[in-house]
Motif scaffolding. Sequence first.
Motif, PDB file in Angstrom:
ATOM      1  N   ASP A 160      66.007   3.551 -14.107  1.00 49.42           N
ATOM      2  CA  ASP A 160      65.668   3.726 -15.594  1.00 49.42           C
ATOM      3  C   ASP A 160      65.379   3.283 -16.641  1.00 49.42           C
ATOM      4  O   ASP A 160      65.556   3.582 -17.833  1.00 49.42           O
ATOM      5  N   ARG A 217      67.014  13.841 -13.387  1.00 46.39           N
ATOM      6  CA  ARG A 217      66.527  12.850 -13.436  1.00 46.39           C
ATOM      7  C   ARG A 217      68.061  12.085 -12.314  1.00 46.39           C
ATOM      8  O   ARG A 217      67.641  10.939 -11.597  1.00 46.39           O
ATOM      9  N   ALA A 227      58.313  11.819 -13.783  1.00 44.31           N
ATOM     10  CA  ALA A 227      59.872  12.181 -14.269  1.00 44.31           C
ATOM     11  C   ALA A 227      59.333  13.097 -15.013  1.00 44.31           C
ATOM     12  O   ALA A 227      58.285  13.595 -15.765  1.00 44.31           O
TER      13      ALA A 227
END
Length: 269
Positions: free
Chosen positions: A165, A93, A124
């Motif tokens: 995020d 990520r 993701a």
Amino acid sequence: MSHRPIALEPAAVDVEVRGGIRPADVRHAKETVAALTRLAHEPVLRATVKLVASPHPGERRTAQAVLDVRGRLIHAQATAESTRKAVHLLNDRLRARLLKTTRDWENLRGRELRDGEPGRRHPAPPEEPLPHRPRREDPVIVRRKTYALERAIPDEAVFDMEQSDYDFHLFTEAATGQDSVVYRAGPRSRGDGYRLAQLDPRPGLLGPVRAALTVSPVPAPVLTEQEAVERLEFTGRPFVFYADAATGRGCVLYHRYDGHYGLITPTPA
């Protein structure tokens, strides 16, 4: 003249540990994040990692990282059944966010986010929600964060939330001047788009919005801190956005992964 990346050595990566984390996993996290800093097109000034192991048996491990790329912060986090696997997912990520940001951050902030452009959200790696509600007998606010809210349009707020995020982002909406929060309208894997909540919703004043965004018509409740805690527990939601009874400013109280609460408040004007 091309700019040569300035990467960090593993020893320069700061790691904060909470719970029973093995030294080998700390070394692995340092090496993983240090290797990623070679991808940056600008100097990486600092890299910090947090590894969290809950004291409760069977609960998942969390790995978080923040890279300071010449003053631009890039965040990522991941959870898994083991610290090593959480670091592996964190690597994926963080790499994706670092490359996305490197491609053209400045241009993205002022452009429409069309399908296929780097600013448009892409799936993701599979991720389960943070275990934000392990039961505790006496949860308390253990983290308080106060900062000057950025003035932004909803598209910019969505972009910043995704880059960090996070599951929500507190900001001041530029057209209305309203303290607002943008958040995902459903599970990340389902792709339900985004939702905007405001102190006093004014959807007609927002102007064009490119993101898949809906606006809550309900004004933020006016609450004291204790009332916000009670509402958070009563609703069972991950967070509550409210107007502070004393200041009138927009605040967010949320469940943390450790079963306690976190509170985000704006800097007084």
